[in-house]
Design a protein around this motif. Sequence first.
Motif, PDB file in Angstrom:
ATOM      1  N   ALA A  31      -7.551 -46.069  -5.600  1.00  0.00           N
ATOM      2  CA  ALA A  31      -8.795 -45.893  -4.851  1.00  0.00           C
ATOM      3  C   ALA A  31      -8.699 -46.666  -3.540  1.00  0.00           C
ATOM      4  O   ALA A  31      -8.279 -47.811  -3.511  1.00  0.00           O
ATOM      5  CB  ALA A  31      -9.963 -46.392  -5.684  1.00  0.00           C
ATOM      6  N   GLY A  32      -9.047 -46.013  -2.462  1.00  0.00           N
ATOM      7  CA  GLY A  32      -9.009 -46.656  -1.156  1.00  0.00           C
ATOM      8  C   GLY A  32      -7.652 -46.604  -0.482  1.00  0.00           C
ATOM      9  O   GLY A  32      -7.530 -46.966   0.679  1.00  0.00           O
ATOM     10  N   ALA A  33      -6.624 -46.154  -1.198  1.00  0.00           N
ATOM     11  CA  ALA A  33      -5.294 -46.061  -0.604  1.00  0.00           C
ATOM     12  C   ALA A  33      -5.260 -44.894   0.376  1.00  0.00           C
ATOM     13  O   ALA A  33      -5.979 -43.914   0.225  1.00  0.00           O
ATOM     14  CB  ALA A  33      -4.245 -45.866  -1.697  1.00  0.00           C
ATOM     15  N   LYS A  34      -4.411 -44.999   1.380  1.00  0.00           N
ATOM     16  CA  LYS A  34      -4.287 -43.962   2.395  1.00  0.00           C
ATOM     17  C   LYS A  34      -3.030 -43.140   2.138  1.00  0.00           C
ATOM     18  O   LYS A  34      -2.036 -43.648   1.641  1.00  0.00           O
ATOM     19  CB  LYS A  34      -4.187 -44.592   3.782  1.00  0.00           C
ATOM     20  CG  LYS A  34      -5.410 -45.369   4.177  1.00  0.00           C
ATOM     21  CD  LYS A  34      -5.191 -46.035   5.519  1.00  0.00           C
ATOM     22  CE  LYS A  34      -6.342 -46.951   5.857  1.00  0.00           C
ATOM     23  NZ  LYS A  34      -6.068 -47.718   7.072  1.00  0.00           N
ATOM     24  N   THR A  35      -3.085 -41.894   2.540  1.00  0.00           N
ATOM     25  CA  THR A  35      -1.910 -41.040   2.470  1.00  0.00           C
ATOM     26  C   THR A  35      -1.070 -41.265   3.727  1.00  0.00           C
ATOM     27  O   THR A  35      -1.554 -41.811   4.723  1.00  0.00           O
ATOM     28  CB  THR A  35      -2.298 -39.552   2.399  1.00  0.00           C
ATOM     29  OG1 THR A  35      -2.958 -39.191   3.610  1.00  0.00           O
ATOM     30  CG2 THR A  35      -3.185 -39.264   1.195  1.00  0.00           C
ATOM     31  N   VAL A  36       0.176 -40.822   3.682  1.00  0.00           N
ATOM     32  CA  VAL A  36       1.054 -40.941   4.847  1.00  0.00           C
ATOM     33  C   VAL A  36       0.455 -40.213   6.050  1.00  0.00           C
ATOM     34  O   VAL A  36       0.401 -40.775   7.151  1.00  0.00           O
ATOM     35  CB  VAL A  36       2.484 -40.457   4.518  1.00  0.00           C
ATOM     36  CG1 VAL A  36       3.336 -40.394   5.768  1.00  0.00           C
ATOM     37  CG2 VAL A  36       3.120 -41.363   3.472  1.00  0.00           C
ATOM     38  N   PRO A  37      -0.025 -38.966   5.893  1.00  0.00           N
ATOM     39  CA  PRO A  37      -0.634 -38.307   7.055  1.00  0.00           C
ATOM     40  C   PRO A  37      -1.834 -39.072   7.631  1.00  0.00           C
ATOM     41  O   PRO A  37      -2.047 -39.072   8.845  1.00  0.00           O
ATOM     42  CB  PRO A  37      -1.058 -36.941   6.516  1.00  0.00           C
ATOM     43  CG  PRO A  37      -0.119 -36.681   5.381  1.00  0.00           C
ATOM     44  CD  PRO A  37       0.109 -38.031   4.759  1.00  0.00           C
ATOM     45  N   GLN A  38      -2.610 -39.720   6.777  1.00  0.00           N
ATOM     46  CA  GLN A  38      -3.740 -40.521   7.273  1.00  0.00           C
ATOM     47  C   GLN A  38      -3.245 -41.714   8.093  1.00  0.00           C
ATOM     48  O   GLN A  38      -3.790 -42.018   9.160  1.00  0.00           O
ATOM     49  CB  GLN A  38      -4.595 -41.029   6.102  1.00  0.00           C
ATOM     50  CG  GLN A  38      -5.428 -39.964   5.446  1.00  0.00           C
ATOM     51  CD  GLN A  38      -6.125 -40.470   4.200  1.00  0.00           C
ATOM     52  OE1 GLN A  38      -5.553 -41.232   3.409  1.00  0.00           O
ATOM     53  NE2 GLN A  38      -7.348 -40.030   3.992  1.00  0.00           N
TER      54      GLN A  38
END
Length: 165
Positions: A31-38
Amino acid sequence: MKKLNMAIVLVTIFLISFLFVIMATNVPVFAGAKTVPQIIGEAKSQITEVTVEEIKNDINAGKNFVLLDVRTSEEFKAGHLPKGIKIPRGTLEFLIGKFHPNKDTEMVLYCRTDARAALCTNTLKEMGYTSVKNLKGGFKAWGEAGYPIYNRHGEFKMIAFERKE
């Protein structure tokens, strides 16, 4: 015993499938982690990008700037832009001050497409470099535009861009 082994196999298959889907879809695991594209999108929102046409014109005009290739050594050896110098992304923060201590040095960073270079451009901004830009589309866009590429054998033009895994 057979039921326990079967249960372990099924759970293992489920977990491997779940991890594969998570990695393939860039869905954050926590939860709260970002994806590479983000992460790349956030970096791009903080930096300036320039086109291959602009850089080609600057090179032709003899403009003084550093064209910094942040790809791997193997990628650089296969082909690089004219005037391109190599400092791979993994060592950038450690080597940039040694080679370019002046934080006002105008630099354009590039990689294969522009994602790694966007992250590096943002990092250099965070380190206090004031005139750093990302080459939009990177090495691929340069080659597709028909501009010259160099390696140890000399100048050539890319006929087709194909990524080898």
